[in-house]
Every structure is written in structure tokens, then in C-alpha cells.
Design an enzyme around this catalytic site. Structure first.
Site, PDB file in Angstrom:
ATOM      1  N   VAL A 116       0.283   4.224   4.628  1.00 47.32           N
ATOM      2  CA  VAL A 116       0.085   3.773   6.033  1.00 47.32           C
ATOM      3  C   VAL A 116       0.934   2.593   6.214  1.00 47.32           C
ATOM      4  O   VAL A 116       1.239   2.172   7.371  1.00 47.32           O
ATOM      5  CB  VAL A 116      -1.499   2.678   5.125  1.00 47.32           C
ATOM      6  CG1 VAL A 116      -1.741   1.740   6.121  1.00 47.32           C
ATOM      7  CG2 VAL A 116      -2.456   3.544   4.680  1.00 47.32           C
TER       8      VAL A 116
ATOM      9  N   CYS B 175       1.632   0.382  -9.328  1.00 48.61           N
ATOM     10  CA  CYS B 175       2.671   1.133  -7.888  1.00 48.61           C
ATOM     11  C   CYS B 175       4.376   1.551  -8.852  1.00 48.61           C
ATOM     12  O   CYS B 175       4.696   2.479  -8.821  1.00 48.61           O
ATOM     13  CB  CYS B 175       3.176  -0.289  -7.033  1.00 48.61           C
ATOM     14  SG  CYS B 175       3.529  -1.458  -7.315  1.00 48.61           S
TER      15      CYS B 175
ATOM     16  N   GLU C  43       5.140  -3.444   1.097  1.00 54.31           N
ATOM     17  CA  GLU C  43       5.077  -2.437  -0.409  1.00 54.31           C
ATOM     18  C   GLU C  43       4.948  -1.382  -0.882  1.00 54.31           C
ATOM     19  O   GLU C  43       3.636  -1.801  -0.858  1.00 54.31           O
ATOM     20  CB  GLU C  43       4.704  -4.117  -1.043  1.00 54.31           C
ATOM     21  CG  GLU C  43       5.885  -5.272  -1.512  1.00 54.31           C
ATOM     22  CD  GLU C  43       6.750  -5.276  -1.840  1.00 54.31           C
ATOM     23  OE1 GLU C  43       7.023  -5.032  -2.579  1.00 54.31           O
ATOM     24  OE2 GLU C  43       7.191  -6.608  -2.170  1.00 54.31           O
TER      25      GLU C  43
ATOM     26  N   GLY D 147       0.802  -1.299  -0.203  1.00 57.51           N
ATOM     27  CA  GLY D 147       0.421   0.049  -0.183  1.00 57.51           C
ATOM     28  C   GLY D 147       0.717   1.153   0.077  1.00 57.51           C
ATOM     29  O   GLY D 147       1.750   1.068  -0.491  1.00 57.51           O
ATOM     30  N   SER D 148       0.320   2.193   0.927  1.00 60.45           N
ATOM     31  CA  SER D 148       1.143   3.658   0.384  1.00 60.45           C
ATOM     32  C   SER D 148       2.220   3.422   2.268  1.00 60.45           C
ATOM     33  O   SER D 148       1.851   2.936   2.926  1.00 60.45           O
ATOM     34  CB  SER D 148       0.490   4.511   0.816  1.00 60.45           C
ATOM     35  OG  SER D 148      -0.633   4.756   1.757  1.00 60.45           O
ATOM     36  N   PRO D 149       2.730   4.449   1.529  1.00 60.49           N
ATOM     37  CA  PRO D 149       3.806   4.911   2.454  1.00 60.49           C
ATOM     38  C   PRO D 149       2.889   5.347   4.036  1.00 60.49           C
ATOM     39  O   PRO D 149       3.786   4.909   4.776  1.00 60.49           O
ATOM     40  CB  PRO D 149       5.271   5.822   1.646  1.00 60.49           C
ATOM     41  CG  PRO D 149       4.720   5.655   0.191  1.00 60.49           C
ATOM     42  CD  PRO D 149       3.321   4.812   0.024  1.00 60.49           C
TER      43      PRO D 149
HETATM   44  P1  NAD Z   1      -3.579   2.257   0.870  1.00 59.86           P
HETATM   45  O1  NAD Z   1      -2.416   2.315   1.402  1.00 59.86           O
HETATM   46  O2  NAD Z   1      -4.160   3.171   1.215  1.00 59.86           O
HETATM   47  O3  NAD Z   1      -4.361   0.573   1.354  1.00 59.86           O
HETATM   48  C1  NAD Z   1      -3.362  -0.018   1.612  1.00 59.86           C
HETATM   49  C2  NAD Z   1      -4.435  -1.412   2.761  1.00 59.86           C
HETATM   50  O4  NAD Z   1      -4.333  -0.999   3.986  1.00 59.86           O
HETATM   51  C3  NAD Z   1      -5.642  -1.090   2.043  1.00 59.86           C
HETATM   52  O5  NAD Z   1      -5.905  -2.338   2.465  1.00 59.86           O
HETATM   53  C4  NAD Z   1      -6.909  -0.616   3.174  1.00 59.86           C
HETATM   54  O6  NAD Z   1      -7.172  -1.372   3.623  1.00 59.86           O
HETATM   55  C5  NAD Z   1      -5.405  -0.331   4.262  1.00 59.86           C
HETATM   56  N1  NAD Z   1      -5.868   0.663   5.089  1.00 59.86           N
HETATM   57  C6  NAD Z   1      -5.772   1.592   4.603  1.00 59.86           C
HETATM   58  N2  NAD Z   1      -5.696   3.022   5.850  1.00 59.86           N
HETATM   59  C7  NAD Z   1      -5.327   2.127   6.678  1.00 59.86           C
HETATM   60  C8  NAD Z   1      -5.010   2.352   7.929  1.00 59.86           C
HETATM   61  N3  NAD Z   1      -5.067   3.519   8.563  1.00 59.86           N
HETATM   62  N4  NAD Z   1      -4.712   0.746   9.605  1.00 59.86           N
HETATM   63  C9  NAD Z   1      -5.008   0.040   8.591  1.00 59.86           C
HETATM   64  N5  NAD Z   1      -4.717  -0.553   7.453  1.00 59.86           N
HETATM   65  C10 NAD Z   1      -5.522   0.841   6.517  1.00 59.86           C
HETATM   66  O7  NAD Z   1      -3.241   1.719  -0.688  1.00 59.86           O
HETATM   67  P2  NAD Z   1      -4.007   2.236  -2.306  1.00 59.86           P
HETATM   68  O8  NAD Z   1      -4.628   3.062  -2.019  1.00 59.86           O
HETATM   69  O9  NAD Z   1      -4.904   0.886  -1.578  1.00 59.86           O
HETATM   70  O10 NAD Z   1      -2.872   1.500  -2.799  1.00 59.86           O
HETATM   71  C11 NAD Z   1      -2.084   2.534  -3.658  1.00 59.86           C
HETATM   72  C12 NAD Z   1      -0.792   2.546  -2.498  1.00 59.86           C
HETATM   73  O11 NAD Z   1      -0.298   1.448  -2.136  1.00 59.86           O
HETATM   74  C13 NAD Z   1       0.334   3.827  -3.357  1.00 59.86           C
HETATM   75  O12 NAD Z   1       0.772   4.324  -2.919  1.00 59.86           O
HETATM   76  C14 NAD Z   1       1.276   2.449  -4.347  1.00 59.86           C
HETATM   77  O13 NAD Z   1       1.906   2.938  -5.126  1.00 59.86           O
HETATM   78  C15 NAD Z   1       1.157   1.290  -3.372  1.00 59.86           C
HETATM   79  N6  NAD Z   1       1.663   0.287  -3.963  1.00 59.86           N
HETATM   80  C16 NAD Z   1       2.827  -0.795  -3.953  1.00 59.86           C
HETATM   81  C17 NAD Z   1       2.619  -1.755  -4.378  1.00 59.86           C
HETATM   82  C18 NAD Z   1       4.081  -2.191  -4.384  1.00 59.86           C
HETATM   83  O14 NAD Z   1       3.739  -2.993  -4.582  1.00 59.86           O
HETATM   84  N7  NAD Z   1       5.105  -2.226  -4.180  1.00 59.86           N
HETATM   85  C19 NAD Z   1       1.805  -2.035  -5.637  1.00 59.86           C
HETATM   86  C20 NAD Z   1       0.626  -1.842  -5.403  1.00 59.86           C
HETATM   87  C21 NAD Z   1      -0.007  -0.805  -4.603  1.00 59.86           C
END
Ligand code: NAD
Length: 470
Positions: A198, A250, A216, A194-196
Site C-alpha cells: 500500500v 512491525c 513507515e 502500513g504495508s510496502p
Molecule cells: P495496510 O497497508 O493494509 O493498511 C494501512 C492503511 O492503509 C490502513 O489505514 C488502510 O485503510 C489503508 N489502505 C489499505 N489499502 C489501501 C489502498 N488500496 N489505498 C489507500 N489506502 C489503503 O497495512 P495494515 O494491514 O493496516 O498494517 C500491517 C502492515 O503495516 C505491516 O506490513 C506492518 O509491518 C506495517 N506496519 C509498519 C509500522 C512502522 O512503523 N513501520 C508500524 C505498524 C505496521
């Protein structure tokens, strides 16, 4: 859908905990059997359901589902099935002379109960991909996919319920609060994509229990194009990499840096290939997806308005349709550094391009930002390619293409610092879910046994000789 109330999370966790040694002692054959069942579900039983769900969630084109969601997981299963036997074999290592009489080996043992939290942009790939590594390493797993792609999560939940006993793999659907509750539990490993922002929350929660983490994450991945390439071919590749999944990838090119002498050629080629890919009106093209939801649509729309207000030049695109969360493939020049587009990861179909006049200037610019997840170089000049690689830092690099590094299971996939911690894919994903246990077996009386108290002069001499010669 299984209804897990807060107490049930703990109950589920405890159930898995009571099984993790048993599951960690399963043979490579048993693990491969489980993986093959998942392969069949993805390739046949649930393939169409997944395609339909991903279309409902954000109009992901079918070919993209097959290529970027199903194929990488199936391929990972095939790769792991070929190698798992040798990865699980204890690896003999040398034992120094000072420890004479002993033998040493490393055993890759399962970590235990693992949590996998995944994002919405490639929900199948990024939920089941890590699951494959976790199962291969002999762990039990709780999966929490993103709330933003509910149709896909629902199909994945059906697959997991059908294939696995919940004491080894369970999937919990639900909002962010579900992740927050799960993060309170003392998992043995957390694999988060997910995002940096979170990612930091996850790492903080993990630190309470000293749980190991794989993060990741994302960030701004630059593409560097010099003046030695066949620009027409390069632009075609960049358009593919950027607008696949409507830019919600990503490792998609976040922004492009081009030598200032090739600007007009770049624009002409871009217009031509964009039209060839998605027609004059991409909103009618079956090959172009949508933004996942209104929140992200508004975020991207805001970035565009901000860029316009700072006099950026929209060369192509810029069209938005709120009713369908549609943002046209957009090319932007003359973008100011303090604009939203340059300050945030874009994660959508907007491509800013900046020009540079010298390689050192361009490298300084790249290094002024956080270490990217990917850095792409298009050049025919070997010396220059090495200069860029040696003077920058990134999770991965693909030369003369983009995205492809993700598909080679022999390469570790992951970021560095702000773009991630730890690696996934192939052997590296397996290692991430394993503990490398060191085992030293003493067969006879060893040298150290001669050095027990009382410490005499003779023993001191023995230590002196050991330090000097062994
Ligand atoms: P996100 O960080 O918003 O959410 C990721 C996951 O975390 C989701 O399942 C969400 O339910 C959970 N989450 C959100 N807020 C939370 C909190 N406060 N506490 C606990 N869990 C929480 O990311 P997104 O919008 O789903 O995805 C986009 C981001 O992910 C982008 O930054 C992208 O670059 C990154 N990404 C990285 C990869 C990689 O392999 N490095 C792959 C895909 C996406």
C-alpha cells in the site's frame, strides 16, 4: 462520527488549507497546550474507553494497551514539550566569506495540510504518535485510521472531535475507499504507516501533486543469535518480542537465525519460557491477544498449512481456532525457503527458525532479502556484532534485545527502501513534518554585487581569486 461525503473531504481540506499559515505561526506554548490536552485524554478521560475498544477489536491485553499504545504517545508528548522551544528557534549557520555582509539561518516552518494514514496493529500509537509530531511542527491534519479496528477508531474520533476544531485536526473513519479519495487531494505531506504494497499506492498518488511522503512500512525483521550468549535469557526476550500483540508488530522478530550448534538448547528453553509466559494453553491466557480479523487469520492459517505441506517441523503450537481468530504461539524449524512463511512478512505469532554454520553465510542470506525494518543481534562478541552491522543494512538495530529501539525518542525510527522512507519520533518526527527553510539576509553590499555585468577582466580576476582562496 462526522459524516464526510466525498465533497466534504475537499471542503474539509480547503478549510484546513485556509488556516494552515495561521496555525503554522502559533507559538511553541500554544502547540504544547494542545498536546497536553491530548495527554490528559489518553492518560485519564479516555484511557478506559481505549482499553475497552482495543479489547473488543482484537482482545489486546490491558497491560499491552497501556505499555504499547498509551505510554509511547504520552512519552512523546513529554519529550517534545521539553524540546519544542529550541527546535522552533531559528538556527544560525555560518555564511562563507565569499558572501561577506550576509547572515544565514534555518527556520523550521510547518509544511501545511497533512494526511496521516495509520494501520490497525497499534492504532492509537500509530495514529496519535505522528499527530503529536505534526502538531508540534504547526500543521493541520486529517487522520484516517484503519477500518480493521473500528471500536478504537471510534474512540479516537471522539477524542479528536472533543479536543480540536476541525480546521486544524479532523479524523475520518471508514473503509479503504476513504483513503483512496483522500489521496486524490494535494496535501503538503502524507505520513503513511502500513504495508510496502500500500506504501507504493500512496507514493504514486502523492507523486501527482509532488507531495512529500513519510512511509513507515514493514518487512521481514531477522534475529541473529550466535553461540556466545546466555541462550536462556535470549530466548525469553525473543518470545516477549515475537508474541507481544500476538506477533502483529512491525518490528517483531519475523524469523530467527541461530548457530546450528545451539538448536536443541534453543528448543528446550523456548518450550520452558513459552509455558511460563502463557501457560500450557495460551488460548486461556489473558496475556495473549488474537488475530485482528478473519482475513488475517486465514492468511496465517494458510502459511501454516503451506509450511506443513513442505515438511516443516512444528516444534510448539500450530493450533488454530477459527471461531476466535486464535493462532497459538508457534515455533517452526526446517522451513523451506520457498514457503509462504519465508516469502512474506509473517505479522502473526508464528516463528520460523533457521540454522547457519558461518557468519558470512548468514549475512549473505540476510542480504538476499529486502532491507528489514529492524535487525536484531544477540551476541557477546563485539567484533562479530560490528561485522554484522557493517555488512548488512536495516532501518534500526537493537543489540541483545528486541523492540526497545522504538521507545528511545532520541533515535530516529523508520525503515530503508522497502521497509520505509523517512523517519519518525522525537526531533526526527518533528523534522519530517517541517520544511527547513533557508534564509540568507544581506546586510551590506556583498562581493557578488561587484560581479554584475559587464564582465571585465578585473571581475574575472576577482572570480579566479574567489575560486582559489575562498
Ligand atoms: P495496510 O497497508 O493494509 O493498511 C494501512 C492503511 O492503509 C490502513 O489505514 C488502510 O485503510 C489503508 N489502505 C489499505 N489499502 C489501501 C489502498 N488500496 N489505498 C489507500 N489506502 C489503503 O497495512 P495494515 O494491514 O493496516 O498494517 C500491517 C502492515 O503495516 C505491516 O506490513 C506492518 O509491518 C506495517 N506496519 C509498519 C509500522 C512502522 O512503523 N513501520 C508500524 C505498524 C505496521
Amino acid at each position: 462520527m462526522i459524516d464526510y461525503s466525498d465533497n466534504r473531504y475537499l471542503e474539509l481540506f480547503e478549510t484546513q488549507k485556509s488556516h494552515y499559515i495561521e496555525i503554522g505561526n502559533t507559538t511553541y506554548k500554544t502547540r504544547i497546550k494542545k498536546l497536553k490536552r491530548l495527554q490528559v485524554a489518553l492518560e485519564t478521560t479516555y484511557k478506559q474507553d481505549l482499553r475497552d475498544a482495543l479489547y473488543k477489536d482484537f482482545k489486546k491485553p490491558q497491560l499491552e494497551v497501556d505499555l504499547t499504545e498509551i505510554y509511547p504517545v504520552v512519552d512523546e508528548i513529554k519529550f517534545i514539550s521539553k524540546h519544542l522551544r529550541s527546535w522552533l528557534r531559528p538556527q544560525k549557520v555560518d555564511t562563507p566569506i565569499a558572501l561577506l555582509g550576509g547572515t544565514s539561518r534555518i527556520k523550521n516552518e510547518s509544511k501545511g495540510v497533512c494526511l496521516i494514514i495509520s494501520p490497525w496493529n497499534f492504532p492509537v500509537n500509530l495514529t496519535f504518535g505522528p499527530l503529536v509530531s505534526a502538531i508540534a511542527a504547526g500543521n493541520t491534519v486529517i487522520l484516517k485510521p484503519s477500518e480493521m479496528t473500528p471500536h478504537t477508531s471510534n474512540v479516537m474520533s471522539k477524542i479528536v472531535t472533543e479536543l480540536f476544531n476541525e480546521n486544524e485536526v479532523a479524523l475520518i473513519e471508514g473503509e479503504v475507499e476513504v483513503s483512496q479519495e483522500l489521496l486524490k487531494l494535494p496535501f503538503n505531506h502524507i505520513f503513511f504507516t502500513g504495508s510496502p504494497q500500500v506504501g507504493k499506492i500512496v507514493m504514486k498518488a502523492a507523486s501527482k501533486h509532488l507531495t512529500s511522503v513519510t512511509l513507515e512500512l514493514g518487512g521481514k525483521s531477522p534475529v541473529i543469535v550466535d553461540d556466545t550468549t546466555n541462550l536462556d535469557k535470549v530466548v525469553k526476550k525473543i518470545i516477549f518480542g515475537k508474541f507481544l500483540n500476538a506477533g502483529q508488530t512491525c518490528i517483531a522478530p519475523d524469523y530467527v537465525l541461530i548457530n546450528d550448534t545451539i538448536k536443541s538448547e534453543f528448543i528446550t528453553s523456548f518450550k520452558k519460557h513459552l509455558k511460563n509466559f502463557y501457560t500450557e494453553n495460551p488460548s486461556m491466557s489473558h496475556s495473549f491477544g488474537r488475530i485482528v480479523n478473519q482475513k488475517h487469520f486465514e492468511r496465517l492459517h494458510g502459511y501454516l498449512e503451506d509450511a506443513k505441506s513442505r515438511n516443516a517441523e512444528i516444534i510448539v503450537g500450530g493450533i488454530v481456532e477459527a471461531i476466535d481468530n486464535y493462532i497459538a504461539p508457534t515455533l517452526v524449524f526446517d522451513i523451506s525457503e520457498d514457503s509462504e512463511l519465508m516469502q512474506n512478512e509473517i505479522f502473526g505469532p508464528i516463528l520460523p527458525v533457521k540454522t547457519y554454520t558461518s557468519i558470512p553465510e548468514m549475512i549473505t542470506y540476510v542480504n538476499s532479502k529486502e532491507k528489514p525494518l529492524a535487525l536484531y543481534i544477540f551476541s557477546k562478541n563485539k567484533k562479530r556484532i560490528n561485522e554484522i552491522i557493517n555488512n548488512t543494512r536495516a532501518g534500526s538495530t537493537c543489540i541483545n534485545h528486541n523492540l526497545l529501539q522504538f521507545l528511545n525518542h532520541n533515535l530516529p525510527f523508520g525503515g530503508s527502501n522497502n521497509s520505509g522512507i523517512g523517519k519518525s519520533h522525537g526531533y526526527f518526527g518533528f523534522l519530517e513534518f517541517s520544511n527547513q527553510r533557508s534564509i540568507l539576509k544581506q546586510h551590506t553590499i556583498g562581493a557578488v554585487d561587484l560581479l554584475t555585468p559587464p564582465y571585465t577582466n578585473v571581475k574575472q580576476k576577482l572570480v579566479d581569486v574567489t575560486i582559489k582562496w575562498f
